[in-house]
Design an enzyme around this catalytic site. Structure first.
Site, PDB file in Angstrom:
ATOM      1  N   ASN A 134      -1.876  -2.066   8.199  1.00  0.00           N
ATOM      2  CA  ASN A 134      -1.529  -3.340   8.824  1.00  0.00           C
ATOM      3  C   ASN A 134      -2.606  -3.842   9.780  1.00  0.00           C
ATOM      4  O   ASN A 134      -2.359  -4.774  10.550  1.00  0.00           O
ATOM      5  CB  ASN A 134      -0.203  -3.206   9.580  1.00  0.00           C
ATOM      6  CG  ASN A 134       0.967  -3.044   8.639  1.00  0.00           C
ATOM      7  OD1 ASN A 134       1.168  -3.849   7.736  1.00  0.00           O
ATOM      8  ND2 ASN A 134       1.744  -1.979   8.827  1.00  0.00           N
TER       9      ASN A 134
ATOM     10  N   LYS B  24      -5.818   2.865  -0.714  1.00  0.00           N
ATOM     11  CA  LYS B  24      -4.417   2.605  -0.405  1.00  0.00           C
ATOM     12  C   LYS B  24      -3.530   3.716  -0.954  1.00  0.00           C
ATOM     13  O   LYS B  24      -2.582   4.154  -0.290  1.00  0.00           O
ATOM     14  CB  LYS B  24      -3.963   1.256  -0.955  1.00  0.00           C
ATOM     15  CG  LYS B  24      -2.517   0.946  -0.569  1.00  0.00           C
ATOM     16  CD  LYS B  24      -2.144  -0.499  -0.687  1.00  0.00           C
ATOM     17  CE  LYS B  24      -0.761  -0.743  -0.089  1.00  0.00           C
ATOM     18  NZ  LYS B  24      -0.348  -2.154  -0.172  1.00  0.00           N
TER      19      LYS B  24
ATOM     20  N   GLU C 181      -8.372  -8.576   2.452  1.00  0.00           N
ATOM     21  CA  GLU C 181      -7.751  -7.249   2.348  1.00  0.00           C
ATOM     22  C   GLU C 181      -8.773  -6.194   1.924  1.00  0.00           C
ATOM     23  O   GLU C 181      -8.704  -5.039   2.357  1.00  0.00           O
ATOM     24  CB  GLU C 181      -6.596  -7.288   1.348  1.00  0.00           C
ATOM     25  CG  GLU C 181      -5.385  -8.094   1.812  1.00  0.00           C
ATOM     26  CD  GLU C 181      -4.545  -7.377   2.863  1.00  0.00           C
ATOM     27  OE1 GLU C 181      -4.900  -6.251   3.260  1.00  0.00           O
ATOM     28  OE2 GLU C 181      -3.522  -7.955   3.284  1.00  0.00           O
TER      29      GLU C 181
ATOM     30  N   ARG D 193      21.427  -1.785  -7.452  1.00  0.00           N
ATOM     31  CA  ARG D 193      20.915  -0.789  -6.495  1.00  0.00           C
ATOM     32  C   ARG D 193      19.572  -0.190  -6.916  1.00  0.00           C
ATOM     33  O   ARG D 193      19.214   0.905  -6.495  1.00  0.00           O
ATOM     34  CB  ARG D 193      21.944   0.323  -6.257  1.00  0.00           C
ATOM     35  CG  ARG D 193      23.243  -0.180  -5.629  1.00  0.00           C
ATOM     36  CD  ARG D 193      24.122   0.975  -5.188  1.00  0.00           C
ATOM     37  NE  ARG D 193      25.312   0.473  -4.514  1.00  0.00           N
ATOM     38  CZ  ARG D 193      26.475   0.240  -5.113  1.00  0.00           C
ATOM     39  NH1 ARG D 193      26.599   0.444  -6.427  1.00  0.00           N
ATOM     40  NH2 ARG D 193      27.505  -0.197  -4.435  1.00  0.00           N
TER      41      ARG D 193
ATOM     42  N   HIS E 273      -2.843 -15.682   2.767  1.00  0.00           N
ATOM     43  CA  HIS E 273      -2.592 -14.450   3.517  1.00  0.00           C
ATOM     44  C   HIS E 273      -3.890 -13.755   3.910  1.00  0.00           C
ATOM     45  O   HIS E 273      -4.070 -13.348   5.064  1.00  0.00           O
ATOM     46  CB  HIS E 273      -1.719 -13.504   2.692  1.00  0.00           C
ATOM     47  CG  HIS E 273      -1.476 -12.190   3.367  1.00  0.00           C
ATOM     48  ND1 HIS E 273      -0.785 -12.080   4.559  1.00  0.00           N
ATOM     49  CD2 HIS E 273      -1.856 -10.921   3.032  1.00  0.00           C
ATOM     50  CE1 HIS E 273      -0.741 -10.809   4.924  1.00  0.00           C
ATOM     51  NE2 HIS E 273      -1.381 -10.091   4.030  1.00  0.00           N
TER      52      HIS E 273
ATOM     53  N   GLU F 213       5.975   4.341   5.739  1.00  0.00           N
ATOM     54  CA  GLU F 213       5.353   3.759   6.924  1.00  0.00           C
ATOM     55  C   GLU F 213       5.904   4.333   8.223  1.00  0.00           C
ATOM     56  O   GLU F 213       6.174   3.631   9.183  1.00  0.00           O
ATOM     57  CB  GLU F 213       5.523   2.230   6.915  1.00  0.00           C
ATOM     58  CG  GLU F 213       4.488   1.509   7.766  1.00  0.00           C
ATOM     59  CD  GLU F 213       4.548   0.006   7.618  1.00  0.00           C
ATOM     60  OE1 GLU F 213       3.533  -0.573   7.206  1.00  0.00           O
ATOM     61  OE2 GLU F 213       5.610  -0.588   7.889  1.00  0.00           O
TER      62      GLU F 213
ATOM     63  N   HIS G 281       0.352 -12.455  10.521  1.00  0.00           N
ATOM     64  CA  HIS G 281       1.713 -12.910  10.227  1.00  0.00           C
ATOM     65  C   HIS G 281       2.149 -13.999  11.210  1.00  0.00           C
ATOM     66  O   HIS G 281       2.856 -14.941  10.827  1.00  0.00           O
ATOM     67  CB  HIS G 281       2.679 -11.740  10.269  1.00  0.00           C
ATOM     68  CG  HIS G 281       2.528 -10.806   9.111  1.00  0.00           C
ATOM     69  ND1 HIS G 281       3.081  -9.546   9.088  1.00  0.00           N
ATOM     70  CD2 HIS G 281       1.883 -10.944   7.913  1.00  0.00           C
ATOM     71  CE1 HIS G 281       2.780  -8.948   7.948  1.00  0.00           C
ATOM     72  NE2 HIS G 281       2.056  -9.777   7.227  1.00  0.00           N
TER      73      HIS G 281
ATOM     74  N   LYS H 250       6.067  -1.735  -1.371  1.00  0.00           N
ATOM     75  CA  LYS H 250       6.685  -2.656  -0.419  1.00  0.00           C
ATOM     76  C   LYS H 250       7.152  -3.910  -1.146  1.00  0.00           C
ATOM     77  O   LYS H 250       6.380  -4.536  -1.884  1.00  0.00           O
ATOM     78  CB  LYS H 250       5.702  -3.051   0.681  1.00  0.00           C
ATOM     79  CG  LYS H 250       5.557  -2.041   1.794  1.00  0.00           C
ATOM     80  CD  LYS H 250       4.722  -2.649   2.913  1.00  0.00           C
ATOM     81  CE  LYS H 250       4.621  -1.734   4.110  1.00  0.00           C
ATOM     82  NZ  LYS H 250       3.843  -2.346   5.190  1.00  0.00           N
TER      83      LYS H 250
ATOM     84  N   HIS I 124      -2.868  -7.525  10.644  1.00  0.00           N
ATOM     85  CA  HIS I 124      -1.673  -8.207  10.139  1.00  0.00           C
ATOM     86  C   HIS I 124      -0.724  -8.698  11.234  1.00  0.00           C
ATOM     87  O   HIS I 124       0.053  -9.617  10.986  1.00  0.00           O
ATOM     88  CB  HIS I 124      -0.926  -7.298   9.169  1.00  0.00           C
ATOM     89  CG  HIS I 124      -1.585  -7.184   7.832  1.00  0.00           C
ATOM     90  ND1 HIS I 124      -2.878  -6.726   7.675  1.00  0.00           N
ATOM     91  CD2 HIS I 124      -1.140  -7.479   6.592  1.00  0.00           C
ATOM     92  CE1 HIS I 124      -3.179  -6.727   6.382  1.00  0.00           C
ATOM     93  NE2 HIS I 124      -2.151  -7.196   5.712  1.00  0.00           N
TER      94      HIS I 124
ATOM     95  N   ARG J 207       0.652   5.224   7.431  1.00  0.00           N
ATOM     96  CA  ARG J 207       0.594   4.001   6.627  1.00  0.00           C
ATOM     97  C   ARG J 207       0.461   2.744   7.472  1.00  0.00           C
ATOM     98  O   ARG J 207       0.008   1.698   6.993  1.00  0.00           O
ATOM     99  CB  ARG J 207       1.831   3.910   5.722  1.00  0.00           C
ATOM    100  CG  ARG J 207       1.775   2.717   4.763  1.00  0.00           C
ATOM    101  CD  ARG J 207       2.829   2.769   3.698  1.00  0.00           C
ATOM    102  NE  ARG J 207       2.775   1.582   2.861  1.00  0.00           N
ATOM    103  CZ  ARG J 207       3.414   1.434   1.719  1.00  0.00           C
ATOM    104  NH1 ARG J 207       4.175   2.398   1.254  1.00  0.00           N
ATOM    105  NH2 ARG J 207       3.300   0.318   1.025  1.00  0.00           N
TER     106      ARG J 207
END
Length: 362
Positions: free
Chosen positions: A244, A226, A184, A120, A264, A236, A251, A142, A247, A240
């Protein structure tokens, strides 16, 4: 060595940026009294840079084991995670242990996911070795693995205890990986800081020549930008989401090409042009701004179209994006450099028009 702090209350941590700093990871672990370490990496990365890391671990008498994963985005899956869980159990990791993600974004995401879910949640240290991972995926907590139906759909927020960015790792990167990372980097100039965008324009040649001082500045500034956003919105829920930018389409491009054709950051570059073009079509930004963005990406020798792909298929995939809520795609759209907004009411006709142009090579 420079430091950037990610302010998240009790979960705050430091990003250490410099050269020849991998040896210090062992000392950091010793001061935190972590019991054991699982180093997750890839064979090529470990062969190039692993000695400095393990020498530091050995010097502090840290008990560790090294697990390597295959190269490529396709390694970011539940099957590879299962192998790492087995390795962690067999090595006897406990809640005082630490997972060290030593590699690029794939390693960081997968190792971070394992750290977030094993027992956990156990400690995590990020050591990003690619420019893209240094400026983006290693910071902010993330973690995720991919599903056959979409990228990063299975994951968790799990902040690292520290991030160690050794700029020496950039010297051995293939040219394509440097350029992918710049996708990025450019994003930060669009979403947060016009002065930073102008710096990239003025120093493009030095960046491509891998001038250490210039690279140090762009890595540090990207991390600062960032960290500022993450510090205000860790999960997010609002702000936040601006990270993206580009993105949603990126994606979709990656999925449609089975994560094999584009890095990417390359997909993000095309995605940014798509988002900026949608913004222009809606009257939110100017053609001059779109051209300025396109010109910088081209100076970094990056594609700005996805010629040959199917626009309708790309459009369909966008609805599986993580930012889609209730069937509405939340687009990050450009207003000006350093100024973007979230927009959930973009007409289908506009998106399909822009996608069609990009797929036609326009």
């Amino acid at each position: 060595m420079e430091k950037v702090t990610v302010n998240l209350g009790a979960a705050s941590y430091e990003i250490f940026i410099g050269t020849d700093i991998l040896h210090g990871v062992g000392e950091f672990i010793a001061t935190k009294k972590f019991t054991k370490a699982l180093v997750v990496t890839q064979e090529k990365i470990f062969n190039l840079h692993g000695k400095a890391l393990v020498d530091g671990l050995d010097a502090q008498k840290i008990s560790y084991t090294v697990a390597t994963i295959p190269d490529g985005e396709t390694s970011k899956n539940l099957q590879e995670a299962e192998k790492l869980f087995t390795r962690a159990i067999e090595f006897g990791l406990d809640r005082k242990s630490v997972v060290i993600a030593f590699g690029g974004g794939v390693v960081g995401d997968l190792a971070g996911f394992v750290a977030a879910t094993f027992l956990r949640g156990i400690n995590l240290i990020q050591i990003p070795t690619t420019l893209l991972a240094q400026v983006d995926s290693s910071v902010g907590g993330k973690t995720a693995v991919n599903h056959a139906l979409g990228k990063n759909l299975i994951g968790a927020f799990h902040q690292p205890r520290a991030v160690f960015i050794d700029l020496n790792c950039l010297a051995t990167l293939p040219e394509r990986e440097i350029k992918s990372g710049l996708g990025e980097v450019v994003k930060y100039g669009v979403i947060s800081d016009e002065k930073f965008f102008a710096y990239l324009e003025a120093n493009a040649d030095k960046i491509l020549q891998r001038d250490v001082e210039t690279l140090s500045h762009i890595v540090k500034r990207s991390c600062e930008l960032k960290a500022e956003v993450v510090g205000k919105d860790e999960r997010e829920s609002g702000l936040r989401r601006i990270l993206n930018f580009g993105h949603t389409l990126a994606h979709a491009i990656e999925e449609q090409t089975h994560y094999k054709k584009f890095r990417h950051g390359e997909a993000v570059a095309i995605g940014m042009i798509g988002a900026a073009s949608i913004s222009r079509e809606l009257g939110k930004t100017t053609s001059a701004n779109v051209e300025r963005l396109k010109n910088l990406l081209r100076r970094f020798d990056m594609l700005t179209t996805c010629a040959g792909l199917d626009a309708d298929k790309l459009y369909a995939v966008t609805f599986r994006d993580k930012k889609t809520v209730g069937g509405v795609v939340n687009w990050v759209l450009m207003k000006n450099f350093g100024d973007v907004e979230i927009c959930g009411n973009v007409p289908e006709s506009v998106v399909k028009k822009i996608f069609g142009g990009l797929c036609d090579g326009d």
